[in-house]
Design a protein around this motif. Sequence first.
Motif, PDB file in Angstrom:
ATOM      1  N   HIS A  53      -8.658   7.204   1.136  1.00  0.00           N
ATOM      2  CA  HIS A  53      -9.620   7.135   0.042  1.00  0.00           C
ATOM      3  C   HIS A  53     -11.014   7.398   0.615  1.00  0.00           C
ATOM      4  CE1 HIS A  53      -6.882   5.623  -3.066  1.00  0.00           C
ATOM      5  NE2 HIS A  53      -6.288   4.967  -2.083  1.00  0.00           N
ATOM      6  N   ARG A  54     -11.610   8.475   0.189  1.00  0.00           N
ATOM      7  CA  ARG A  54     -12.907   8.869   0.731  1.00  0.00           C
ATOM      8  C   ARG A  54     -14.068   8.140   0.080  1.00  0.00           C
ATOM      9  NH1 ARG A  54     -12.098  15.483   0.987  1.00  0.00           N
ATOM     10  NH2 ARG A  54     -10.965  15.536   2.999  1.00  0.00           N
ATOM     11  N   THR A  55     -13.876   7.674  -1.135  1.00  0.00           N
ATOM     12  CA  THR A  55     -14.949   6.991  -1.868  1.00  0.00           C
ATOM     13  C   THR A  55     -14.593   5.523  -2.027  1.00  0.00           C
ATOM     14  OG1 THR A  55     -15.451   9.016  -3.096  1.00  0.00           O
ATOM     15  CG2 THR A  55     -16.290   6.950  -3.994  1.00  0.00           C
ATOM     16  N   ILE A  56     -15.448   4.657  -1.479  1.00  0.00           N
ATOM     17  CA  ILE A  56     -15.251   3.219  -1.620  1.00  0.00           C
ATOM     18  C   ILE A  56     -16.571   2.594  -2.064  1.00  0.00           C
ATOM     19  CG2 ILE A  56     -13.449   3.180   0.123  1.00  0.00           C
ATOM     20  CD1 ILE A  56     -15.467   1.916   2.055  1.00  0.00           C
ATOM     21  N   ASN A  87      -8.649   3.071   3.983  1.00  0.00           N
ATOM     22  CA  ASN A  87      -9.364   2.563   2.805  1.00  0.00           C
ATOM     23  C   ASN A  87      -8.420   2.183   1.666  1.00  0.00           C
ATOM     24  OD1 ASN A  87     -12.005   2.411   3.748  1.00  0.00           O
ATOM     25  ND2 ASN A  87     -12.423   4.571   3.299  1.00  0.00           N
ATOM     26  N   VAL A  88      -7.429   1.393   2.064  1.00  0.00           N
ATOM     27  CA  VAL A  88      -6.551   0.701   1.120  1.00  0.00           C
ATOM     28  C   VAL A  88      -6.666  -0.786   1.429  1.00  0.00           C
ATOM     29  CG1 VAL A  88      -4.952   2.636   0.908  1.00  0.00           C
ATOM     30  CG2 VAL A  88      -4.552   0.869   2.656  1.00  0.00           C
ATOM     31  N   ARG A 119     -10.414  -5.760   1.617  1.00  0.00           N
ATOM     32  CA  ARG A 119     -10.511  -4.565   0.782  1.00  0.00           C
ATOM     33  C   ARG A 119     -11.621  -3.678   1.320  1.00  0.00           C
ATOM     34  NH1 ARG A 119     -12.174  -7.190  -4.564  1.00  0.00           N
ATOM     35  NH2 ARG A 119     -13.585  -8.002  -2.993  1.00  0.00           N
ATOM     36  N   SER A 128      -2.539   4.709   6.448  1.00  0.00           N
ATOM     37  CA  SER A 128      -3.498   4.926   5.365  1.00  0.00           C
ATOM     38  C   SER A 128      -4.881   4.444   5.779  1.00  0.00           C
ATOM     39  CB  SER A 128      -3.062   4.202   4.088  1.00  0.00           C
ATOM     40  OG  SER A 128      -1.862   4.752   3.582  1.00  0.00           O
ATOM     41  N   VAL A 159      -2.317   7.981   2.655  1.00  0.00           N
ATOM     42  CA  VAL A 159      -3.450   8.279   1.785  1.00  0.00           C
ATOM     43  C   VAL A 159      -4.748   7.866   2.467  1.00  0.00           C
ATOM     44  CG1 VAL A 159      -2.131   8.052  -0.343  1.00  0.00           C
ATOM     45  CG2 VAL A 159      -3.303   6.067   0.588  1.00  0.00           C
ATOM     46  N   ASN A 210       0.822  -1.197   0.000  1.00  0.00           N
ATOM     47  CA  ASN A 210       0.000   0.000   0.000  1.00  0.00           C
ATOM     48  C   ASN A 210       0.862   1.255   0.000  1.00  0.00           C
ATOM     49  OD1 ASN A 210      -2.540  -1.470   0.477  1.00  0.00           O
ATOM     50  ND2 ASN A 210      -1.631  -1.934   2.456  1.00  0.00           N
ATOM     51  N   GLN A 255     -14.413   8.564   8.083  1.00  0.00           N
ATOM     52  CA  GLN A 255     -14.833   7.897   6.845  1.00  0.00           C
ATOM     53  C   GLN A 255     -15.938   6.870   7.069  1.00  0.00           C
ATOM     54  OE1 GLN A 255     -13.612   9.240   4.108  1.00  0.00           O
ATOM     55  NE2 GLN A 255     -12.433  10.548   5.520  1.00  0.00           N
TER      56      GLN A 255
END
Length: 227
Positions: free
Chosen positions: A8-11, A150-151, A161, A148, A6, A2, A76
């Motif tokens: 990730h706001r959108t999953i 949402n990786v 995931r 991180s 970072v 990974n 999140q």
Amino acid sequence: MNDIGVVHRTITRAARADVDALAPFGVSTLHEAMGRTGLMRPYIRPVYPGAALCGTAVTVLLQPGDNWMLHVAAEQLRQDDVLVAACTTECEDGFFGELLATSVRAQGGAGLVIDGGCRDIAALEEMDFPVFSRAVNAKGTVKATPGSVNVPVVCANAVVRPGDVVVADVDGVVVVPAERAGAVAEEAARREANEEDKRRRFAAGELGLDMYAMREPLAAAGLTYID
């Protein structure tokens, strides 16, 4: 595996209907329904009796002895998400406790699975906030180094995931890939129906030796009965 630092706001989460369909089934049944895959290592245990959870994963990659990213991940969360936290190396420090549980619940979080330590167990049990952890450890952590959110992570040997379904109970923790959730729920229902029939037969006195036609292959394998 990974990038570090970072969020990730959108999953893409598993469909709510599929999550609800998985919820009635135990971890053992779901593991079997997936062809005996998806289990986390058995050292991940509930921190109090009766803890259980089912929800979509918001994943966290932690640095050892540092819980900064759990606070980042709380933002999140959506309703019924489960935090799934792995660490860049083995660490049993107490990353999570009562205050973070209060924050996670306020954001809609349904619980935590962590390949690390947890503390404030009596308070978590009183809150009925389910946590499954590697260890119970009063040792605190710092907030100094980014990880991180949402990786994809590897948590107790299971790949998780963001958006996958995580189910945990007294038997352990299983991860159901989001795209397979509906099919796994259907297979789990078939297995349970089949097991109910077997349960009735066992209760009536039938032996597994006969139910599963074991006698002939046992004899072929050389098993001998001596009176």
